[in-house]
Design a protein around this motif. Structure first.
Motif, PDB file in Angstrom:
ATOM      1  N   LEU A 259       1.003  -0.994   0.145  1.00 20.73           N
ATOM      2  CA  LEU A 259      -0.163  -0.215   0.050  1.00 20.73           C
ATOM      3  C   LEU A 259       0.912   1.410   0.213  1.00 20.73           C
ATOM      4  O   LEU A 259       1.692   1.533   0.814  1.00 20.73           O
ATOM      5  CB  LEU A 259      -0.883  -0.025   1.177  1.00 20.73           C
ATOM      6  N   GLU A 260       0.614   2.173  -0.993  1.00 18.86           N
ATOM      7  CA  GLU A 260       1.338   3.388  -0.938  1.00 18.86           C
ATOM      8  C   GLU A 260       0.759   4.475  -0.294  1.00 18.86           C
ATOM      9  O   GLU A 260      -0.380   4.485   0.300  1.00 18.86           O
ATOM     10  CB  GLU A 260       1.364   3.825  -2.341  1.00 18.86           C
ATOM     11  N   VAL A 261       1.431   5.574   0.220  1.00 17.40           N
ATOM     12  CA  VAL A 261       0.830   6.637   1.155  1.00 17.40           C
ATOM     13  C   VAL A 261      -0.026   7.289   0.306  1.00 17.40           C
ATOM     14  O   VAL A 261      -0.262   7.334  -0.791  1.00 17.40           O
ATOM     15  CB  VAL A 261       1.912   7.559   1.357  1.00 17.40           C
ATOM     16  N   GLY A 262      -1.221   7.454   0.893  1.00 16.78           N
ATOM     17  CA  GLY A 262      -2.522   7.867   0.516  1.00 16.78           C
ATOM     18  C   GLY A 262      -3.626   6.851  -0.028  1.00 16.78           C
ATOM     19  O   GLY A 262      -4.869   6.993  -0.186  1.00 16.78           O
ATOM     20  N   GLU A 263      -3.265   5.660   0.016  1.00 17.12           N
ATOM     21  CA  GLU A 263      -3.838   4.593  -0.524  1.00 17.12           C
ATOM     22  C   GLU A 263      -4.657   3.917   0.564  1.00 17.12           C
ATOM     23  O   GLU A 263      -4.320   3.862   1.892  1.00 17.12           O
ATOM     24  CB  GLU A 263      -3.322   3.380  -1.447  1.00 17.12           C
ATOM     25  N   GLU A 264      -5.901   3.437   0.300  1.00 18.02           N
ATOM     26  CA  GLU A 264      -6.737   2.743   1.165  1.00 18.02           C
ATOM     27  C   GLU A 264      -6.864   1.460   0.847  1.00 18.02           C
ATOM     28  O   GLU A 264      -7.053   0.954  -0.411  1.00 18.02           O
ATOM     29  CB  GLU A 264      -7.961   3.689   1.432  1.00 18.02           C
ATOM     30  N   ALA A 265      -7.380   0.549   1.877  1.00 18.18           N
ATOM     31  CA  ALA A 265      -7.486  -1.018   1.573  1.00 18.18           C
ATOM     32  C   ALA A 265      -8.500  -1.442   2.683  1.00 18.18           C
ATOM     33  O   ALA A 265      -8.701  -0.806   3.781  1.00 18.18           O
ATOM     34  CB  ALA A 265      -6.390  -1.786   1.508  1.00 18.18           C
ATOM     35  N   GLU A 266      -8.919  -2.766   2.223  1.00 15.02           N
ATOM     36  CA  GLU A 266      -9.682  -3.300   3.388  1.00 15.02           C
ATOM     37  C   GLU A 266      -9.215  -4.329   3.938  1.00 15.02           C
ATOM     38  O   GLU A 266      -8.481  -5.320   2.896  1.00 15.02           O
ATOM     39  CB  GLU A 266     -11.037  -3.729   2.555  1.00 15.02           C
ATOM     40  N   VAL A 267      -8.958  -4.718   5.185  1.00 20.06           N
ATOM     41  CA  VAL A 267      -8.150  -6.136   5.678  1.00 20.06           C
ATOM     42  C   VAL A 267      -9.053  -7.371   5.193  1.00 20.06           C
ATOM     43  O   VAL A 267     -10.157  -7.312   5.559  1.00 20.06           O
ATOM     44  CB  VAL A 267      -7.897  -5.971   6.975  1.00 20.06           C
ATOM     45  N   VAL A 268      -8.324  -8.292   4.743  1.00 20.34           N
ATOM     46  CA  VAL A 268      -9.059  -9.537   4.338  1.00 20.34           C
ATOM     47  C   VAL A 268      -8.548 -10.726   5.221  1.00 20.34           C
ATOM     48  O   VAL A 268      -9.253 -11.734   5.191  1.00 20.34           O
ATOM     49  CB  VAL A 268      -8.985  -9.977   2.804  1.00 20.34           C
ATOM     50  N   GLY A 269      -7.424 -10.487   5.946  1.00 15.50           N
ATOM     51  CA  GLY A 269      -7.030 -11.604   6.713  1.00 15.50           C
ATOM     52  C   GLY A 269      -5.365 -11.356   7.278  1.00 15.50           C
ATOM     53  O   GLY A 269      -4.589 -10.302   6.661  1.00 15.50           O
ATOM     54  N   ILE A 270      -5.074 -12.309   7.997  1.00 16.87           N
ATOM     55  CA  ILE A 270      -3.848 -12.099   8.537  1.00 16.87           C
ATOM     56  C   ILE A 270      -3.158 -13.486   8.277  1.00 16.87           C
ATOM     57  O   ILE A 270      -3.932 -14.537   8.502  1.00 16.87           O
ATOM     58  CB  ILE A 270      -3.556 -11.815  10.042  1.00 16.87           C
ATOM     59  N   SER A 271      -1.879 -13.693   7.639  1.00 18.13           N
ATOM     60  CA  SER A 271      -1.290 -14.904   7.504  1.00 18.13           C
ATOM     61  C   SER A 271      -1.109 -15.694   8.664  1.00 18.13           C
ATOM     62  O   SER A 271      -0.683 -15.076   9.754  1.00 18.13           O
ATOM     63  CB  SER A 271      -0.014 -14.740   6.928  1.00 18.13           C
ATOM     64  N   LYS A 272      -1.265 -16.885   8.577  1.00 20.27           N
ATOM     65  CA  LYS A 272      -1.339 -17.929   9.603  1.00 20.27           C
ATOM     66  C   LYS A 272       0.344 -18.067  10.122  1.00 20.27           C
ATOM     67  O   LYS A 272       0.513 -18.545  11.061  1.00 20.27           O
ATOM     68  CB  LYS A 272      -1.641 -19.220   9.479  1.00 20.27           C
ATOM     69  N   ALA A 273       1.275 -17.536   9.209  1.00 19.19           N
ATOM     70  CA  ALA A 273       2.616 -17.685   9.579  1.00 19.19           C
ATOM     71  C   ALA A 273       2.994 -16.472  10.683  1.00 19.19           C
ATOM     72  O   ALA A 273       3.897 -16.811  11.366  1.00 19.19           O
ATOM     73  CB  ALA A 273       3.292 -16.979   8.342  1.00 19.19           C
ATOM     74  N   LEU A 274       2.356 -15.749  11.027  1.00 24.05           N
ATOM     75  CA  LEU A 274       2.360 -14.917  12.171  1.00 24.05           C
ATOM     76  C   LEU A 274       1.648 -15.298  13.254  1.00 24.05           C
ATOM     77  O   LEU A 274       0.067 -15.289  13.423  1.00 24.05           O
ATOM     78  CB  LEU A 274       1.699 -13.397  11.693  1.00 24.05           C
ATOM     79  N   ARG A 275       2.295 -15.743  14.392  1.00 22.60           N
ATOM     80  CA  ARG A 275       1.739 -16.618  15.393  1.00 22.60           C
ATOM     81  C   ARG A 275       1.894 -15.834  16.770  1.00 22.60           C
ATOM     82  O   ARG A 275       2.515 -14.725  16.885  1.00 22.60           O
ATOM     83  CB  ARG A 275       2.103 -17.924  15.602  1.00 22.60           C
ATOM     84  N   GLY A 276       1.150 -16.218  17.773  1.00 24.43           N
ATOM     85  CA  GLY A 276       1.559 -15.753  19.230  1.00 24.43           C
ATOM     86  C   GLY A 276       1.339 -14.412  19.408  1.00 24.43           C
ATOM     87  O   GLY A 276       0.246 -13.732  19.166  1.00 24.43           O
ATOM     88  N   MET A 277       2.143 -13.751  20.056  1.00 21.89           N
ATOM     89  CA  MET A 277       1.813 -12.303  20.912  1.00 21.89           C
ATOM     90  C   MET A 277       1.825 -11.491  19.508  1.00 21.89           C
ATOM     91  O   MET A 277       1.236 -10.286  19.594  1.00 21.89           O
ATOM     92  CB  MET A 277       2.972 -12.050  21.692  1.00 21.89           C
ATOM     93  N   GLN A 278       2.697 -11.673  18.418  1.00 21.64           N
ATOM     94  CA  GLN A 278       2.629 -10.659  17.363  1.00 21.64           C
ATOM     95  C   GLN A 278       1.301 -10.668  16.663  1.00 21.64           C
ATOM     96  O   GLN A 278       0.773  -9.603  16.323  1.00 21.64           O
ATOM     97  CB  GLN A 278       3.695 -11.134  16.276  1.00 21.64           C
ATOM     98  N   ARG A 279       0.693 -11.804  16.472  1.00 19.01           N
ATOM     99  CA  ARG A 279      -0.758 -11.730  16.108  1.00 19.01           C
ATOM    100  C   ARG A 279      -1.718 -11.040  16.816  1.00 19.01           C
ATOM    101  O   ARG A 279      -2.481 -10.356  16.355  1.00 19.01           O
ATOM    102  CB  ARG A 279      -1.061 -13.425  15.716  1.00 19.01           C
ATOM    103  N   ARG A 280      -1.531 -11.455  18.280  1.00 17.71           N
ATOM    104  CA  ARG A 280      -2.439 -10.953  19.304  1.00 17.71           C
ATOM    105  C   ARG A 280      -2.433  -9.417  19.191  1.00 17.71           C
ATOM    106  O   ARG A 280      -3.369  -8.497  19.320  1.00 17.71           O
ATOM    107  CB  ARG A 280      -2.339 -11.331  20.527  1.00 17.71           C
ATOM    108  N   ARG A 281      -1.129  -8.850  19.055  1.00 12.27           N
ATOM    109  CA  ARG A 281      -0.880  -7.494  18.730  1.00 12.27           C
ATOM    110  C   ARG A 281      -1.758  -6.822  17.865  1.00 12.27           C
ATOM    111  O   ARG A 281      -2.351  -5.733  17.998  1.00 12.27           O
ATOM    112  CB  ARG A 281       0.514  -7.294  18.875  1.00 12.27           C
ATOM    113  N   LEU A 282      -1.695  -7.371  16.633  1.00 12.60           N
ATOM    114  CA  LEU A 282      -2.324  -7.144  15.583  1.00 12.60           C
ATOM    115  C   LEU A 282      -3.883  -6.993  15.764  1.00 12.60           C
ATOM    116  O   LEU A 282      -4.555  -6.073  15.346  1.00 12.60           O
ATOM    117  CB  LEU A 282      -2.092  -7.845  14.027  1.00 12.60           C
TER     118      LEU A 282
END
Length: 333
Positions: A259-282
């Protein structure tokens, strides 16, 4: 290190006494570790259809051949193993015991993945050290806390408390042809160097991939909207279930880092590769499917980037935004 110890202390039983059926006395803690490591190795060997004798065992456990011989004798006397044409095999009781150790090991790895910040390349090593300190009751508590999972973070089946094991049918990634699709069901975590190569690429069990190119020294794959190049050695440690045409997910989402500065998007998901505390933080930030997010400011070097969502500004590094999938809103590139 202190955090590791605190987390692990909450899980383990600090004192374990194991009684020898053959001698009527007590085995030392180190003996118990050697016995359980041997049973687990035999289980893995039988699953891989390889043989084990005292020479093999001495190398695996880093003990002398003489010590391995004494250990094998003790296991045979205890009715846990038997000699079949010069090779060691598990008896029914030995397999049941081995499955308990395997179950605890894989539950620990699942716990580390979902509830700690421990690096995934360290899960196996720490679980190896702690698996001997958990009894059946603690294992049941841990399994219940995790929701009685069927597989560990590598895709290995977790034996049930009754010793049932659910297998998966797959082939090495290297067997797929160019343009073939497949679903990753297992990643071998040894040797550590190859596992690190795989984990650093963001590849994980459950990921759907397509083989884009094959060369003499490696394979190019595409998954989660990104292309990755992995060595043939690493590809041999990744198990794939080939997908039929009707099973293929055709949507190709982009990572938030695009995503470039000024662009907007809709979140569709978080990769399962991101686990534990990092995932919970997001998730705590509100980064969930359907959330609108806009790139506001990039720092020097473009890392981190400031994003606006739900009326707040947050800064995310590329090693996090790479694992957040989006659908751009408005003018797409």
């Amino acid at each position: 290190m202190v955090l590791y110890l605190i987390l692990l202390t909450a899980l383990v039983v600090l004192t374990v006494i194991f009684f020898s059926k053959s001698k009527g006395g007590k085995w030392k803690f180190s003996d118990k570790e050697l016995i359980e490591d041997t049973l687990k190795h035999l289980y893995n060997s039988e699953e891989a259809k390889t043989d084990t004798d005292e020479n093999t065992l001495s190398k695996v456990l880093s003990i002398s051949v003489k010590q391995a011989g004494r250990l094998i004798k003790k296991l045979e006397e205890s009715g846990l193993t038997e000699n079949v044409d010069g090779k060691q095999k598990l008896t029914k009781n030995g397999r049941a015991y081995a499955l308990k150790v395997v179950r605890i090991h894989r539950l620990l790895e699942k716990y580390f993945a979902e509830n700690t910040s421990i690096s995934e390349t360290e899960w196996h090593k720490i679980a190896e050290a702690k698996e001997h300190q958990i009894d059946d009751d603690k294992a049941k508590e841990l399994a219940a806390r995790l929701g009685n999972p069927l597989r560990d973070p590598h895709g290995d089946p977790i034996p049930t408390a009754k010793g049932e094991v659910y297998s998966h049918n797959g082939v090495p990634l290297s067997k797929l042809n160019v343009n073939d699709f497949g679903n990753i069901v297992h990643i071998e975590d040894e040797p550590k160097s190859l596992y690190k190569e795989i984990s650093d690429s963001g590849i994980y069990p459950g990921m759907q991939i397509q083989v884009k190119n094959k060369k003499d020294d490696g394979i190019e794959i595409k998954g989660d909207g990104k292309k990755q190049y992995i060595s043939n050695e690493a590809a041999a440690n990744i198990t794939i279930v080939p997908l039929n045409k009707e099973e293929i997910v055709t949507q190709d989402y982009k990572p938030l880092s695009n995503l470039e500065v000024g662009e907007e998007a809709e979140v569709v998901g978080i990769s399962k590769a991101l686990r534990g505390m990092q995932r919970r933080r997001l998730l705590d930030f509100g980064i969930v499917p359907g959330t609108r997010i806009r790139a506001v400011l990039k720092s020097v070097g473009d890392d981190p980037v400031a994003y606006e969502l739900r009326g707040a500004l947050i800064a995310l590094r590329k090693n996090q935004s790479d694992y957040i999938f989006i659908r751009k809103i408005g003018n797409e590139k």
